[in-house]
Design a protein around this motif. Structure first.
Motif, mmCIF file in Angstrom:
data_model
loop_
_atom_site.group_PDB
_atom_site.id
_atom_site.type_symbol
_atom_site.label_atom_id
_atom_site.label_comp_id
_atom_site.label_asym_id
_atom_site.label_seq_id
_atom_site.Cartn_x
_atom_site.Cartn_y
_atom_site.Cartn_z
ATOM 1 N N ASN A 44 0.806 -1.223 0.000
ATOM 2 C CA ASN A 44 0.000 0.000 0.000
ATOM 3 C C ASN A 44 0.840 1.275 0.000
ATOM 4 N N ASP A 45 2.038 1.203 0.561
ATOM 5 C CA ASP A 45 2.876 2.407 0.636
ATOM 6 C C ASP A 45 3.929 2.451 -0.476
ATOM 7 N N SER A 48 4.700 6.743 -4.812
ATOM 8 C CA SER A 48 3.925 7.368 -5.886
ATOM 9 C C SER A 48 4.829 8.354 -6.621
ATOM 10 N N TRP A 88 12.610 1.104 -2.418
ATOM 11 C CA TRP A 88 11.451 0.597 -1.679
ATOM 12 C C TRP A 88 11.389 -0.926 -1.762
ATOM 13 N N TRP A 92 11.602 -3.509 1.555
ATOM 14 C CA TRP A 92 10.527 -4.419 1.940
ATOM 15 C C TRP A 92 10.739 -5.837 1.420
#
Length: 277
Positions: A44-45, A48, A88, A92
């Protein structure tokens, strides 16, 4: 939720050999009912893009990054975002195989810039890519896509011959129902996108419909079956799609640019399918 995720282990089997068990440090259980929801929460993060020329589109685990603009700047926009995305992914523990990624430069220019990079590795330019079932070629002619669905539909038609053939005991009404609910949707999937392709490509689909009509009735007259030409059906689908664009829940769809479809320079763009043109 914690007990569902914690303590999971995995092993790898190659032939008759089984590895030792290892702990799963990240990710969700594949194939589970709650897996898709947890995956959506997990990503979800995802970063963007900070510039309006670049957009990321997610459908489950299928991810596309699109960047538009002048040829001298578009790669700079794209590489800047891919650098942030790479950081990112590493943070993760999401592994992306850069060798399996595809990049397509949509242009009519013969000369293309250096390819974009992920993890500092170049993603070589491809002439086409397949995304969500649609084959996109670098010139957006959709020749390869229409050829593929032409072959796929004919193969499905052959498998349905016992039901659609002249010796079938099905009624004409049920035969038409099979065609309209199985074969025609196969031919026209995502057609508001590619329906403005050259007539020579669309004719492949028209010929397939004609073959089905002949197979059903042993005649060649579509009007007897009240079947509209494929291009007319595509135009109806496009009219419904573009009528609902403004109220669509997908932001990328809502931002589909508007333009004057009567402009001859726009004649191969999707909105030229609208009935008023």
């Amino acid at each position: 939720m914690a007990t569902y995720l914690r303590g999971r282990r995995f092993a790898v089997r190659v032939g008759s050999d089984l590895s030792s068990k290892r702990a799963i440090d990240a990710g969700v259980a594949q194939g589970s009912k709650i897996g898709p929801i947890l995956f959506n929460i997990y990503v979800n993060d995802i970063p963007s893009p900070r510039n309006c020329q670049t957009r990321i589109c997610l459908f489950a685990d299928d991810t596309a990054v699109m960047s538009t603009g002048e040829s001298t700047k578009v790669i700079d926009y794209l590489n800047y975002y891919l650098e942030q995305l790479g950081k990112w992914l590493i943070m993760w523990k999401i592994k992306v195989n850069a060798d399996k990624c595809q990049a397509v430069y949509f242009t009519r220019l013969r000369k293309v810039p250096d390819p974009p990079k992920l993890y500092r590795r170049a993603i070589k330019w491809s002439k086409e890519t397949k995304y969500l079932g649609v084959t996109l070629d670098s010139r957006l002619t959709y020749d390869k896509h229409i050829t593929n669905i032409h072959k796929k539909t004919r193969s499905a038609k052959a498998r349905l011959y016992p039901l659609l053939g002249r010796n079938s005991k099905l009624s004409l009404k049920n035969k038409l129902l099979l065609y309209k609910n199985i074969l025609r949707p196969m031919m026209t999937y995502a057609s508001p996108v590619w329906g403005a392709a050259a007539n020579s490509h669309i004719q492949k689909l028209e010929s397939t419909q004609n073959l089905v009509a002949r197979q059903i009735t042993n005649r060649y007259i579509l009007k007897d079956l009240r079947l509209t030409p494929v291009i007319s059906h595509i135009k109806n689908l496009a009219a419904k799609f573009f009528h609902n664009v403004a109220n669509h829940t997908n932001e990328a769809v809502k931002e589909i640019p508007t333009y004057d479809p009567s402009n001859t320079k726009k004649k191969k763009r999707p909105r030229t399918l609208l009935p008023d043109n």
